[in-house]
Design a protein around this motif. Structure first.
Motif, PDB file in Angstrom:
ATOM      1  N   GLN A  32       0.919  -1.264   0.304  1.00 24.72           N
ATOM      2  CA  GLN A  32      -0.154  -0.005  -0.243  1.00 24.72           C
ATOM      3  C   GLN A  32       0.776   1.560   0.096  1.00 24.72           C
ATOM      4  O   GLN A  32       0.425   2.281  -0.481  1.00 24.72           O
ATOM      5  CB  GLN A  32      -0.556   0.129   1.563  1.00 24.72           C
ATOM      6  N   GLU A  33       2.082   1.066   0.956  1.00 24.16           N
ATOM      7  CA  GLU A  33       2.460   2.290   0.353  1.00 24.16           C
ATOM      8  C   GLU A  33       3.539   2.743  -0.296  1.00 24.16           C
ATOM      9  O   GLU A  33       3.679   3.888  -1.118  1.00 24.16           O
ATOM     10  CB  GLU A  33       4.005   2.378   1.687  1.00 24.16           C
ATOM     11  N   GLU A  35       2.584   1.868  -3.735  1.00 27.40           N
ATOM     12  CA  GLU A  35       1.141   2.980  -4.093  1.00 27.40           C
ATOM     13  C   GLU A  35       0.895   3.972  -3.556  1.00 27.40           C
ATOM     14  O   GLU A  35       1.375   5.219  -5.088  1.00 27.40           O
ATOM     15  CB  GLU A  35       0.234   1.959  -4.382  1.00 27.40           C
ATOM     16  N   ASN A  36       1.227   4.483  -2.891  1.00 26.07           N
ATOM     17  CA  ASN A  36       1.217   5.488  -2.832  1.00 26.07           C
ATOM     18  C   ASN A  36       2.229   6.504  -2.603  1.00 26.07           C
ATOM     19  O   ASN A  36       2.126   7.134  -3.135  1.00 26.07           O
ATOM     20  CB  ASN A  36       1.078   5.635  -0.731  1.00 26.07           C
ATOM     21  N   LEU A  37       3.333   6.320  -2.673  1.00 26.16           N
ATOM     22  CA  LEU A  37       4.341   6.916  -2.547  1.00 26.16           C
ATOM     23  C   LEU A  37       4.624   6.824  -4.272  1.00 26.16           C
ATOM     24  O   LEU A  37       5.583   8.352  -4.549  1.00 26.16           O
ATOM     25  CB  LEU A  37       5.923   6.230  -2.381  1.00 26.16           C
ATOM     26  N   ASN A  39       2.245   7.651  -5.708  1.00 27.43           N
ATOM     27  CA  ASN A  39       1.250   8.121  -6.957  1.00 27.43           C
ATOM     28  C   ASN A  39       0.151   6.754  -7.257  1.00 27.43           C
ATOM     29  O   ASN A  39      -0.456   7.592  -8.652  1.00 27.43           O
ATOM     30  CB  ASN A  39       1.274   9.439  -7.562  1.00 27.43           C
ATOM     31  N   GLY A  40      -0.064   5.566  -7.570  1.00 26.37           N
ATOM     32  CA  GLY A  40      -0.076   5.462  -8.151  1.00 26.37           C
ATOM     33  C   GLY A  40       0.206   4.118  -9.720  1.00 26.37           C
ATOM     34  O   GLY A  40      -0.797   3.604  -9.546  1.00 26.37           O
ATOM     35  N   LYS A  43       2.057  -0.380  -8.398  1.00 27.75           N
ATOM     36  CA  LYS A  43       1.711  -1.840  -7.743  1.00 27.75           C
ATOM     37  C   LYS A  43       2.461  -3.172  -7.430  1.00 27.75           C
ATOM     38  O   LYS A  43       2.367  -3.418  -8.754  1.00 27.75           O
ATOM     39  CB  LYS A  43       0.405  -2.074  -8.130  1.00 27.75           C
TER      40      LYS A  43
END
Length: 108
Positions: A32-33, A35-37, A39-40, A43
């Motif tokens: 999840q981090e 993906e967040n870092l 900006n998507g 993955k």
């Protein structure tokens, strides 16, 4: 030549995992981090994540740390992992500086 140069360049996945472990996280939280870092844009699939974790544990770039949640293993970056991350960051900075010098940092 630096003795860890043979470990470079890092894959994008490895770079993001090491950056994500700025604070201890379990595998799904790392996914999840990342993906967040990114900006998507990045993955990581579960199979890739756990294969990468095993590899990074063998290299001693990350370590398993105690957790209150017995169902999840939590990982943290090691001093060796930080050293590798800094080497890669400096390598990437050099590439960016070269691209700027050659005029390739202008908008597309």
């Amino acid at each position: 030549m630096h003795k860890n140069v043979e470990d470079l360049p890092l894959t994008e996945t490895t770079f993001y995992i090491l950056i994500a472990l700025n604070s201890p996280l379990h595998g799904y939280a790392i996914m999840q981090e990342v993906e967040n870092l990114s900006n998507g844009n990045v993955k990581i699939a579960a199979g890739t994540m756990y294969g990468a974790i095993e590899h990074l544990l063998k290299l001693k770039w990350i370590k398993s740390v105690p957790s209150n949640d017995k169902r999840r293993k939590v990982y943290s970056i090691t001093e060796k992992g930080i050293k590798i991350l800094k080497l890669e960051t400096n390598r990437l900075k050099g590439l960016v500086l070269l691209a700027k010098k050659m005029g390739y940092d202008k908008g597309v």
